[in-house]
Design an enzyme around this catalytic site. Structure first.
Site, PDB file in Angstrom:
ATOM      1  N   ASP A 231       5.851  96.011  10.559  1.00 28.71           N
ATOM      2  CA  ASP A 231       5.634  96.535   9.213  1.00 28.71           C
ATOM      3  C   ASP A 231       4.297  97.290   9.190  1.00 28.71           C
ATOM      4  OD1 ASP A 231       6.759  95.463   6.134  1.00 28.71           O
ATOM      5  OD2 ASP A 231       4.861  96.549   6.275  1.00 28.71           O
TER       6      ASP A 231
ATOM      7  N   ASN B  11      14.370  90.822   0.273  1.00 28.06           N
ATOM      8  CA  ASN B  11      14.377  91.216  -1.132  1.00 28.06           C
ATOM      9  C   ASN B  11      15.580  92.108  -1.450  1.00 28.06           C
ATOM     10  OD1 ASN B  11      11.840  89.947  -1.457  1.00 28.06           O
ATOM     11  ND2 ASN B  11      10.779  91.778  -0.714  1.00 28.06           N
TER      12      ASN B  11
ATOM     13  N   GLN C 117      12.212  94.681  -3.882  1.00 33.45           N
ATOM     14  CA  GLN C 117      12.717  95.602  -2.846  1.00 33.45           C
ATOM     15  C   GLN C 117      12.193  97.009  -3.126  1.00 33.45           C
ATOM     16  OE1 GLN C 117      17.034  95.953  -2.497  1.00 33.45           O
ATOM     17  NE2 GLN C 117      16.865  96.888  -0.463  1.00 33.45           N
TER      18      GLN C 117
ATOM     19  N   HIS D 245      16.830  94.908   4.930  1.00 32.53           N
ATOM     20  CA  HIS D 245      15.890  94.494   5.972  1.00 32.53           C
ATOM     21  C   HIS D 245      15.467  93.056   5.728  1.00 32.53           C
ATOM     22  CE1 HIS D 245      13.691  96.437   2.703  1.00 32.53           C
ATOM     23  NE2 HIS D 245      12.723  95.570   2.929  1.00 32.53           N
TER      24      HIS D 245
ATOM     25  N   HIS E 294      12.403  90.460   6.482  1.00 27.66           N
ATOM     26  CA  HIS E 294      11.007  90.357   6.898  1.00 27.66           C
ATOM     27  C   HIS E 294      10.820  89.127   7.789  1.00 27.66           C
ATOM     28  CE1 HIS E 294       9.179  93.156   3.841  1.00 27.66           C
ATOM     29  NE2 HIS E 294      10.308  92.887   3.205  1.00 27.66           N
TER      30      HIS E 294
HETATM   31  P1  AMP Z   1      10.578  95.499   0.635  1.00 27.88           P
HETATM   32  O1  AMP Z   1       9.487  95.484  -0.390  1.00 27.88           O
HETATM   33  O2  AMP Z   1      11.210  94.153   0.875  1.00 27.88           O
HETATM   34  O3  AMP Z   1      11.600  96.580   0.362  1.00 27.88           O
HETATM   35  O4  AMP Z   1       9.861  95.831   1.996  1.00 27.88           O
HETATM   36  C1  AMP Z   1       9.631  97.109   2.463  1.00 27.88           C
HETATM   37  C2  AMP Z   1       8.635  96.970   3.584  1.00 27.88           C
HETATM   38  O5  AMP Z   1       8.704  98.143   4.392  1.00 27.88           O
HETATM   39  C3  AMP Z   1       7.178  96.854   3.115  1.00 27.88           C
HETATM   40  O6  AMP Z   1       6.629  95.652   3.656  1.00 27.88           O
HETATM   41  C4  AMP Z   1       6.505  98.104   3.690  1.00 27.88           C
HETATM   42  O7  AMP Z   1       5.194  97.846   4.129  1.00 27.88           O
HETATM   43  C5  AMP Z   1       7.420  98.443   4.850  1.00 27.88           C
HETATM   44  N1  AMP Z   1       7.466  99.856   5.224  1.00 27.88           N
HETATM   45  C6  AMP Z   1       7.690 100.917   4.416  1.00 27.88           C
HETATM   46  N2  AMP Z   1       7.708 102.052   5.142  1.00 27.88           N
HETATM   47  C7  AMP Z   1       7.495 101.699   6.428  1.00 27.88           C
HETATM   48  C8  AMP Z   1       7.399 102.412   7.650  1.00 27.88           C
HETATM   49  N3  AMP Z   1       7.506 103.742   7.706  1.00 27.88           N
HETATM   50  N4  AMP Z   1       7.175 101.724   8.788  1.00 27.88           N
HETATM   51  C9  AMP Z   1       7.038 100.368   8.756  1.00 27.88           C
HETATM   52  N5  AMP Z   1       7.131  99.638   7.642  1.00 27.88           N
HETATM   53  C10 AMP Z   1       7.342 100.288   6.493  1.00 27.88           C
END
Ligand code: AMP
Ligand code: ZN
Length: 136
Positions: free
Chosen positions: A32, A88, A95, A101, A103
């Protein structure tokens, strides 16, 4: 199926570089970019599914099997004290990327991170009503 406007489709399929720590035909796991802790990673299917509700059962099962294996490996390598799986669905649930995805969040004693909720306080009647609604 891929979604041309989806960043996780692009990362999962290698169009955008990522710090990949695992890859197979179905999934990529990468770090992440804004980690909650050292080693925070995301398990992302290569096909586009917006959330858990549209994820095929078999892929959901495979994602959890993979999470178990990867968490065990990371626990050993990173020497973390605990491990959280977070997933999420929907804006109200936090989300922000609408491609399923999972985590993987290693936890360390005194890491200062809070991934938690405020404990609620429902009466027995209210809990019974919730149960009845779910069972209806
Ligand atoms: P969520 O809030 O559960 O949708 O999680 C999305 C996650 O994706 C967050 O923890 C972000 O930090 C991560 N994220 C968003 N864009 C990227 C990216 N380009 N590379 C790696 N992680 C990302
Ligand atoms: Zn996608």
């Amino acid at each position: 199926m891929k979604d041309q406007n989806c960043i996780f489709c692009k990362i999962a399929n290698g169009e955008i570089p990522s710090r990949t720590i695992y890859e197979d035909e179905q999934f990529r796991i990468f770090l992440d970019l804004a980690p909650a802790s050292k080693g925070h990673a995301l398990i992302v299917p290569k096909e586009h599914y917006a959330n858990l509700f549209v994820l095929p059962d078999e892929l959901a099962a495979d994602a959890m099997r993979l999470a178990k294996r990867q968490a065990a490996d990371m626990k050993e390598k990173l020497c973390c004290d605990g491990f959280q799986l977070v997933q999420n669905n929907g804006e109200s649930a936090g989300q922000t990327v609408f491609h399923f995805h999972l985590h993987l969040i290693p936890r360390y004693r005194n890491d200062g991170q809070t991934i938690a909720w405020e404990p609620g306080n429902l009466s027995a009647e209210e809990l019974d009503a919730v149960k009845a609604q779910i069972l209806s």
